[in-house]
Design an enzyme around this catalytic site. Sequence first.
Site, PDB file in Angstrom:
ATOM      1  CG  ASN A 105      49.962  60.249 -16.247  1.00 28.51           C
ATOM      2  OD1 ASN A 105      48.731  60.374 -16.401  1.00 28.51           O
ATOM      3  ND2 ASN A 105      50.704  61.215 -15.736  1.00 28.51           N
ATOM      4  CG  HIS A 107      52.569  65.745 -17.175  1.00 26.84           C
ATOM      5  ND1 HIS A 107      51.856  66.032 -16.028  1.00 26.84           N
ATOM      6  CD2 HIS A 107      53.429  66.777 -17.341  1.00 26.84           C
ATOM      7  CE1 HIS A 107      52.279  67.176 -15.524  1.00 26.84           C
ATOM      8  NE2 HIS A 107      53.235  67.649 -16.300  1.00 26.84           N
ATOM      9  CB  SER A 134      55.523  63.667 -21.682  1.00 27.56           C
ATOM     10  OG  SER A 134      56.218  64.875 -21.837  1.00 27.56           O
ATOM     11  CG  ASP A 143      53.719  64.462 -13.299  1.00 30.32           C
ATOM     12  OD1 ASP A 143      52.932  63.569 -13.652  1.00 30.32           O
ATOM     13  OD2 ASP A 143      53.344  65.553 -12.835  1.00 30.32           O
TER      14      ASP A 143
HETATM   15  C1  GRF Z   1      44.807  66.203 -19.810  1.00 27.38           C
HETATM   16  O1  GRF Z   1      45.294  67.482 -20.037  1.00 27.38           O
HETATM   17  C2  GRF Z   1      45.920  65.305 -19.372  1.00 27.38           C
HETATM   18  O2  GRF Z   1      47.135  65.645 -19.939  1.00 27.38           O
HETATM   19  C3  GRF Z   1      45.972  65.544 -17.885  1.00 27.38           C
HETATM   20  O3  GRF Z   1      44.638  65.710 -17.507  1.00 27.38           O
HETATM   21  C4  GRF Z   1      43.867  66.157 -18.608  1.00 27.38           C
HETATM   22  C5  GRF Z   1      42.751  65.191 -18.790  1.00 27.38           C
HETATM   23  O4  GRF Z   1      41.861  65.589 -19.793  1.00 27.38           O
HETATM   24  N1  GRF Z   1      46.639  64.438 -17.228  1.00 27.38           N
HETATM   25  P1  GRF Z   1      40.780  64.540 -20.338  1.00 27.38           P
HETATM   26  O5  GRF Z   1      39.958  64.113 -19.117  1.00 27.38           O
HETATM   27  O6  GRF Z   1      41.522  63.410 -20.954  1.00 27.38           O
HETATM   28  O7  GRF Z   1      39.942  65.293 -21.316  1.00 27.38           O
END
Ligand code: GRF
Length: 199
Positions: A105, A107, A134, A143
């Site tokens: 994932n 984050h 991260s 998370d």
């Molecule tokens: C990103 O900020 C990611 O860190 C979070 O959700 C957002 C997704 O953006 N988990 P995208 O759909 O990849 O443009």
Amino acid sequence: MPKRIAILISGRGSNMEALIKAAIPETHIALVLSNKADAKGLETAKAHGIPTALLPHKGFATREEYDAALHAILFDHKIDAICLAGFMRILSAEFVNKWPNKILNIHPSLLPAYKGTDTHRRVIEAGEKHHGCSVHFVVPEMDAGPVILQASCPVMPDDTEQSLGERVLKLEHEIYPKALALFAGGKLQVTGNKVLVKE
Ligand code: GRF
């Protein structure tokens, strides 16, 4: 044999696109799945010729039932590992435990700080001088899994949620493909909550 990767999204899909564009030799992006019909990322995935699937939560009484359906789709596509990229659903412990150290994932914070949502706003409100993102393995607790890679940036005095978010997003697009390449190349060794990057 390249690892067959499924990317799970709910929206824009910019991280998904960064993973696709990285064209990591040890990976094959075999599926992009969304829980939202209007996720812009679905169109982007199709434009890249990636098979897509839609699995809306409607019609599933429980999280476990939804996750069982999700697992079945991933099984059908012979998926080896999963990348969450803005997938706005919490996965059940039962599901996560079927994919130990096989779900990544991204984050938008320097974990373990700022778990959860609205990270950019909270970072600004707290007066932090640094922020970042991260990539981590997913464990049942949200998370909280072992961190694979992080990148940081300064928080500027005049930053808004948007300006800071854009700065962090650029870093996300850099480290997520790097982390996936390390994972697919067999370079990551997980011990407890620590990830060792092997040479
Ligand atoms: C990103 O900020 C990611 O860190 C979070 O959700 C957002 C997704 O953006 N988990 P995208 O759909 O990849 O443009």
